[in-house]
Write a protein that holds these residues in place. Structure first.
Motif, short mmCIF file in Angstrom:
data_model
loop_
_atom_site.label_atom_id
_atom_site.label_comp_id
_atom_site.label_asym_id
_atom_site.label_seq_id
_atom_site.Cartn_x
_atom_site.Cartn_y
_atom_site.Cartn_z
N UNK A 18 75.78 49.12 97.02
CA UNK A 18 75.00 48.06 97.65
C UNK A 18 73.69 47.98 96.89
N UNK A 19 73.66 47.13 95.89
CA UNK A 19 72.52 47.03 94.97
C UNK A 19 71.27 46.60 95.75
N UNK A 20 70.22 47.40 95.73
CA UNK A 20 69.03 47.13 96.55
C UNK A 20 68.35 45.79 96.28
N UNK A 21 68.44 45.31 95.04
CA UNK A 21 67.78 44.03 94.73
C UNK A 21 68.48 42.86 95.39
N UNK A 22 69.80 42.97 95.56
CA UNK A 22 70.59 41.91 96.21
C UNK A 22 71.49 42.56 97.26
N UNK A 26 77.38 45.32 105.73
CA UNK A 26 78.58 46.15 105.66
C UNK A 26 79.86 45.31 105.67
N UNK A 27 79.90 44.25 106.46
CA UNK A 27 81.09 43.40 106.54
C UNK A 27 81.38 42.72 105.20
N UNK A 33 85.42 44.66 98.89
CA UNK A 33 86.25 45.81 98.52
C UNK A 33 87.73 45.51 98.74
N UNK A 34 88.05 44.85 99.84
CA UNK A 34 89.45 44.49 100.12
C UNK A 34 89.98 43.52 99.08
N UNK A 51 90.28 52.30 101.23
CA UNK A 51 88.88 51.93 101.09
C UNK A 51 88.11 52.88 102.01
N UNK A 52 87.26 53.69 101.42
CA UNK A 52 86.53 54.70 102.17
C UNK A 52 85.12 54.19 102.43
N UNK A 53 84.80 53.98 103.69
CA UNK A 53 83.48 53.54 104.09
C UNK A 53 82.68 54.69 104.67
N UNK A 54 81.49 54.39 105.16
CA UNK A 54 80.65 55.42 105.74
C UNK A 54 81.21 55.97 107.04
N UNK A 55 81.82 55.11 107.84
CA UNK A 55 82.31 55.50 109.16
C UNK A 55 83.83 55.55 109.26
#
Length: 67
Positions: A18-22, A26-27, A33-34, A51-55
């Motif tokens: 998740x590039x901080x500039x842009x 999460x959705x 990713x899908x 697909x491995x996410x944070x939760x």
């Protein structure tokens, strides 16, 4: 090489950031990713992807399920 019960197959691991500039929410990250996973699964003749996410981990397979 990914080893699983009953077999193995070649595969790759790809990371998205998740590039901080842009930043994206999460959705949107999951949606992207899908889309990428489906394209790669088809073009690389894979049978499944995760697909491995944070939760949560999302897993898809086009193999037939054992009865």
């Amino acid at each position: 090489t990914y080893i699983y019960t009953g077999g193995e197959e070649a595969g790759v691991r790809i990371g998205l950031i998740n590039y901080p500039r842009f930043p994206s929410d999460e959705a949107t990250l999951l949606e992207n990713a899908v889309k990428l996973a489906v394209q790669l699964m088809n073009r690389l003749s894979q049978h499944s992807y995760s697909i491995v996410g944070l939760e949560k981990t999302h897993w898809f397979s086009r193999r037939e399920r054992a009865a």
